[in-house]
Design a protein around this motif. Structure first.
Motif, mmCIF file in Angstrom:
data_model
loop_
_atom_site.group_PDB
_atom_site.id
_atom_site.type_symbol
_atom_site.label_atom_id
_atom_site.label_comp_id
_atom_site.label_asym_id
_atom_site.label_seq_id
_atom_site.Cartn_x
_atom_site.Cartn_y
_atom_site.Cartn_z
ATOM 1 N N TRP A 36 0.852 -1.182 0.000
ATOM 2 C CA TRP A 36 0.000 0.000 0.000
ATOM 3 C C TRP A 36 0.891 1.237 0.000
ATOM 4 O O TRP A 36 1.863 1.303 0.767
ATOM 5 N N TYR A 59 6.607 -1.935 7.438
ATOM 6 C CA TYR A 59 5.789 -0.739 7.599
ATOM 7 C C TYR A 59 6.663 0.508 7.631
ATOM 8 O O TYR A 59 7.804 0.476 8.102
ATOM 9 N N PHE A 67 -1.211 0.534 11.665
ATOM 10 C CA PHE A 67 -1.693 -0.082 10.423
ATOM 11 C C PHE A 67 -1.266 -1.544 10.360
ATOM 12 O O PHE A 67 -0.187 -1.902 10.844
ATOM 13 N N ILE A 69 -1.146 -4.746 7.412
ATOM 14 C CA ILE A 69 -1.371 -5.238 6.057
ATOM 15 C C ILE A 69 -1.573 -6.744 6.122
ATOM 16 O O ILE A 69 -0.949 -7.452 6.929
ATOM 17 N N LEU A 80 -5.643 -3.329 4.167
ATOM 18 C CA LEU A 80 -4.884 -2.444 5.038
ATOM 19 C C LEU A 80 -5.825 -1.978 6.136
ATOM 20 O O LEU A 80 -6.729 -1.191 5.885
ATOM 21 N N TYR A 93 -4.754 6.443 -1.442
ATOM 22 C CA TYR A 93 -4.069 5.189 -1.147
ATOM 23 C C TYR A 93 -4.158 4.251 -2.347
ATOM 24 O O TYR A 93 -5.247 4.022 -2.889
ATOM 25 N N CYS A 95 -2.861 0.421 -4.026
ATOM 26 C CA CYS A 95 -2.216 -0.869 -3.830
ATOM 27 C C CYS A 95 -1.362 -1.163 -5.063
ATOM 28 O O CYS A 95 -1.638 -0.673 -6.164
#
Length: 126
Positions: A36, A59, A67, A69, A80, A93, A95
């Motif tokens: 993301w 991350y 967050f 994933i 997410l 956002y 992907c």
């Protein structure tokens, strides 16, 4: 043909939560890095979180602990989960996925990634 379609973006207040989804179709590669990314006004596109086919996740420091994933292989969907949202999380956002280029949230050249979705907007108000 590989297609990625994001959904789940919304406007929320600070402290709220959202879950973004990215449905993949036509992606038949066994190996991958998926992630993301977000693009905020006046800023460069940045990696937020990544996952690879070994299940390893990474991350950005700005989202660690907030967050998460994940990937549901049965549903061909990348997620997410975003908790404790802050105004600085506002942005579009996206992907992304690539079967050859291996990247992490802290070591990534987005221009090298082959497959992208069109994005979903997240707006966090104070």
């Amino acid at each position: 043909q590989v297609q990625l379609v994001e959904s789940g973006g919304d406007s929320v207040q600070a402290g709220g939560s959202l879950r973004l989804s990215c449905t993949l179709s036509g992606y038949t590669y066994g190996s991958y890095s998926m992630g993301w990314f977000r693009l905020a006004p006046g800023k460069e596109r940045e990696a937020v979180a990544t996952i690879d086919n070994n299940g390893s996740t990474t991350y950005a420091d700005s989202v660690k602990g907030r967050f998460t994933i994940s990937l549901d292989n049965n549903k061909n969907t990348l997620y997410l989960q975003m908790n404790s949202l802050k105004p600085e999380d506002t942005g579009m956002y996206y992907c992304a996925a690539d079967p050859w280029y291996r990247y992490t949230a802290t070591n990534c050249f987005p221009n090298l990634i082959n497959y992208w979705g069109r994005g979903t907007q997240v707006t966090v108000s104070a």
